[in-house]
Design a protein around this motif. Structure first.
Motif, PDB file in Angstrom:
ATOM      1  N   PRO A 212      14.131  24.777  24.278  1.00 63.09           N
ATOM      2  CA  PRO A 212      13.741  25.076  22.664  1.00 63.09           C
ATOM      3  C   PRO A 212      14.425  25.894  22.001  1.00 63.09           C
ATOM      4  O   PRO A 212      14.611  26.921  22.263  1.00 63.09           O
ATOM      5  CB  PRO A 212      12.161  25.152  23.114  1.00 63.09           C
ATOM      6  CG  PRO A 212      11.883  24.992  24.542  1.00 63.09           C
ATOM      7  CD  PRO A 212      13.033  25.125  25.224  1.00 63.09           C
ATOM      8  N   HIS A 213      14.708  25.490  20.650  1.00 64.94           N
ATOM      9  CA  HIS A 213      15.416  26.339  19.849  1.00 64.94           C
ATOM     10  C   HIS A 213      16.786  26.693  20.079  1.00 64.94           C
ATOM     11  O   HIS A 213      17.213  27.799  19.619  1.00 64.94           O
ATOM     12  CB  HIS A 213      14.340  27.461  19.513  1.00 64.94           C
ATOM     13  CG  HIS A 213      12.926  27.258  19.095  1.00 64.94           C
ATOM     14  ND1 HIS A 213      12.619  26.452  18.140  1.00 64.94           N
ATOM     15  CD2 HIS A 213      12.108  27.450  19.874  1.00 64.94           C
ATOM     16  CE1 HIS A 213      11.324  26.267  18.290  1.00 64.94           C
ATOM     17  NE2 HIS A 213      10.964  27.001  19.415  1.00 64.94           N
ATOM     18  N   SER A 214      17.507  26.191  21.039  1.00 65.84           N
ATOM     19  CA  SER A 214      18.925  26.698  21.289  1.00 65.84           C
ATOM     20  C   SER A 214      20.131  25.655  21.142  1.00 65.84           C
ATOM     21  O   SER A 214      20.977  26.063  21.594  1.00 65.84           O
ATOM     22  CB  SER A 214      18.634  26.906  22.958  1.00 65.84           C
ATOM     23  OG  SER A 214      17.679  27.816  23.423  1.00 65.84           O
ATOM     24  N   GLU A 215      19.908  24.767  20.333  1.00 65.46           N
ATOM     25  CA  GLU A 215      21.056  23.981  20.276  1.00 65.46           C
ATOM     26  C   GLU A 215      22.020  24.303  19.311  1.00 65.46           C
ATOM     27  O   GLU A 215      23.304  23.812  19.626  1.00 65.46           O
ATOM     28  CB  GLU A 215      20.272  22.343  19.698  1.00 65.46           C
ATOM     29  CG  GLU A 215      19.788  22.492  18.282  1.00 65.46           C
ATOM     30  CD  GLU A 215      18.110  22.676  18.522  1.00 65.46           C
ATOM     31  OE1 GLU A 215      17.386  22.360  17.457  1.00 65.46           O
ATOM     32  OE2 GLU A 215      17.689  23.397  19.452  1.00 65.46           O
ATOM     33  N   PHE A 216      21.621  25.197  18.589  1.00 71.39           N
ATOM     34  CA  PHE A 216      22.765  25.776  17.518  1.00 71.39           C
ATOM     35  C   PHE A 216      23.394  27.237  17.995  1.00 71.39           C
ATOM     36  O   PHE A 216      24.117  27.845  17.141  1.00 71.39           O
ATOM     37  CB  PHE A 216      22.498  25.890  16.147  1.00 71.39           C
ATOM     38  CG  PHE A 216      21.863  24.615  15.709  1.00 71.39           C
ATOM     39  CD1 PHE A 216      22.777  23.478  15.693  1.00 71.39           C
ATOM     40  CD2 PHE A 216      20.510  24.304  15.298  1.00 71.39           C
ATOM     41  CE1 PHE A 216      22.476  22.291  15.057  1.00 71.39           C
ATOM     42  CE2 PHE A 216      20.128  23.057  14.844  1.00 71.39           C
ATOM     43  CZ  PHE A 216      20.914  21.940  14.765  1.00 71.39           C
ATOM     44  N   LEU A 217      22.854  27.751  19.249  1.00 68.33           N
ATOM     45  CA  LEU A 217      23.447  28.966  19.763  1.00 68.33           C
ATOM     46  C   LEU A 217      25.054  29.065  19.978  1.00 68.33           C
ATOM     47  O   LEU A 217      25.575  27.691  20.193  1.00 68.33           O
ATOM     48  CB  LEU A 217      22.650  29.393  20.803  1.00 68.33           C
ATOM     49  CG  LEU A 217      21.269  29.955  20.659  1.00 68.33           C
ATOM     50  CD1 LEU A 217      20.660  30.042  21.799  1.00 68.33           C
ATOM     51  CD2 LEU A 217      20.982  30.877  19.654  1.00 68.33           C
ATOM     52  N   ALA A 218      25.710  30.081  20.061  1.00 78.14           N
ATOM     53  CA  ALA A 218      27.049  30.252  20.320  1.00 78.14           C
ATOM     54  C   ALA A 218      26.878  31.216  21.678  1.00 78.14           C
ATOM     55  O   ALA A 218      25.628  31.759  22.018  1.00 78.14           O
ATOM     56  CB  ALA A 218      27.825  30.681  19.326  1.00 78.14           C
ATOM     57  N   SER A 219      28.144  31.492  22.193  1.00 77.87           N
ATOM     58  CA  SER A 219      28.265  32.363  23.332  1.00 77.87           C
ATOM     59  C   SER A 219      27.603  33.859  23.162  1.00 77.87           C
ATOM     60  O   SER A 219      27.044  34.298  23.804  1.00 77.87           O
ATOM     61  CB  SER A 219      29.619  32.358  23.835  1.00 77.87           C
ATOM     62  OG  SER A 219      29.662  31.200  24.369  1.00 77.87           O
TER      63      SER A 219
END
Length: 305
Positions: A212-219
């Protein structure tokens, strides 16, 4: 900062006599494959025994894990899932090695609760750890290299599974982790941890895009405004569920025993149950092990949130 830090994985105390092949689902690396029928209880016992049987120094643990990882990466498999997992591992190592160039060991921590995703990340970090932090002895006499322990934060749910607590304790000892446990809400736990560990600037996360809430994260992603401030490092962000389990089983990494009983995404005892997609009977009394699930969109079917 997202509510899900990628540290939630719990388990169940259910027992099962379901049998499975010790070689499934991977192809054999030799011309013949021997299939051994084992109960999930036997597997859990063997997994724990593998961890606690022979105490080793941190340097020895890191060297052994690095050797396992390099051997896995040297394979030339026909299986596309194994090939894909090799690519994911190489990509994750690049992120980890970049993090170890940016931050000193005392500035880094790992969000760890014994779940499958952060377990994979732990193994990858420790496999890279010697190359970044070994200091050569000042004399030529034989001595044990002293490596800095990997700092970890474990934010326990209010209703933790005993099997998870035991596995975290066991792996903390085996992998020489400097682990701090907090039974607090997430934000309070992070505030407390950074208060007690003021040198920490970055935290490795086992977050994946399907969380959840992680689709737009980067490394490398800083925490959101209003949250305790540190850099979130996400080396396994693009891994698929099946790749997580391919890595664990190819490297023969001991895992929390209750993954053998149908739990695929884990939290606390009140919001987590065996995954119905792994049920062996209509009554839902017996379940296949978590690694037999293949679809990302079915991973959280046993979670209430």
């Amino acid at each position: 900062m997202t509510q899900d830090l990628g540290i939630g994985n719990g388990v169940s105390s259910a027992s099962s006599t379901t049998t499975f092949s010790s070689t499934a689902p991977f192809p054999s690396t030799s011309k013949t494959t021997t299939t051994r029928t084992t109960t999930t209880t036997d597997m859990a016992t063997a997994s724990v025994s593998k961890i606690v049987s022979q105490p080793r120094s941190l340097a020895e643990v890191c060297a052994a894990l690095r050797a396992k990882l390099l051997a896995f990466l040297a394979l030339q498999p026909d299986d596309e899932t194994v090939q894909g997992t090799q690519r994911r591992a190489r990509d994750a190592m690049e992120v980890i090695e970049e993090a170890l160039r940016r931050y000193r060991p005392q500035e880094i921590s790992l969000s760890y609760n014994g779940g499958k995703d952060c377990l994979v990340l732990l193994i990858l970090i420790l496999a890279c750890w010697p190359a970044s932090s070994i200091q050569q002895p000042s004399t030529t006499t034989k001595q044990t290299l002293l490596l800095p322990r990997l700092q970890c934060i474990y934010i326990a749910p209010p209703d933790p599974f005993r099997e998870v607590e035991d596995f975290v304790a066991t792996t903390t000892g085996e992998y020489h982790l400097d682990l701090a446990r907090y039974a607090l809400p997430m934000r309070q736990a992070l505030d407390k941890y950074l208060e007690e560990k003021p040198t920490v600037k970055a935290v490795f996360m086992g977050t994946r895009r399907t969380d959840p809430h992680s689709e737009f994260l980067a490394s490398f992603t800083p925490t959101d405004k209003g949250w305790p401030q540190f850099m979130r490092i996400n080396p396994v962000l693009d891994w698929h569920y099946v790749e997580i389990w391919t890595f664990i089983r190819q490297l023969d990494i001991p895992f929390c025993s209750l993954y053998s009983h149908g739990f695929s995404s884990l939290g606390g005892t009140t919001d987590t149950r065996p995954n119905p997609a792994l049920a062996l009977d209509a009554d839902g009394n017996k379940f296949r092990p978590a690694y037999e699930l293949t679809r990302d969109d079915e991973e959280r079917l046993g979670r209430d949130r």
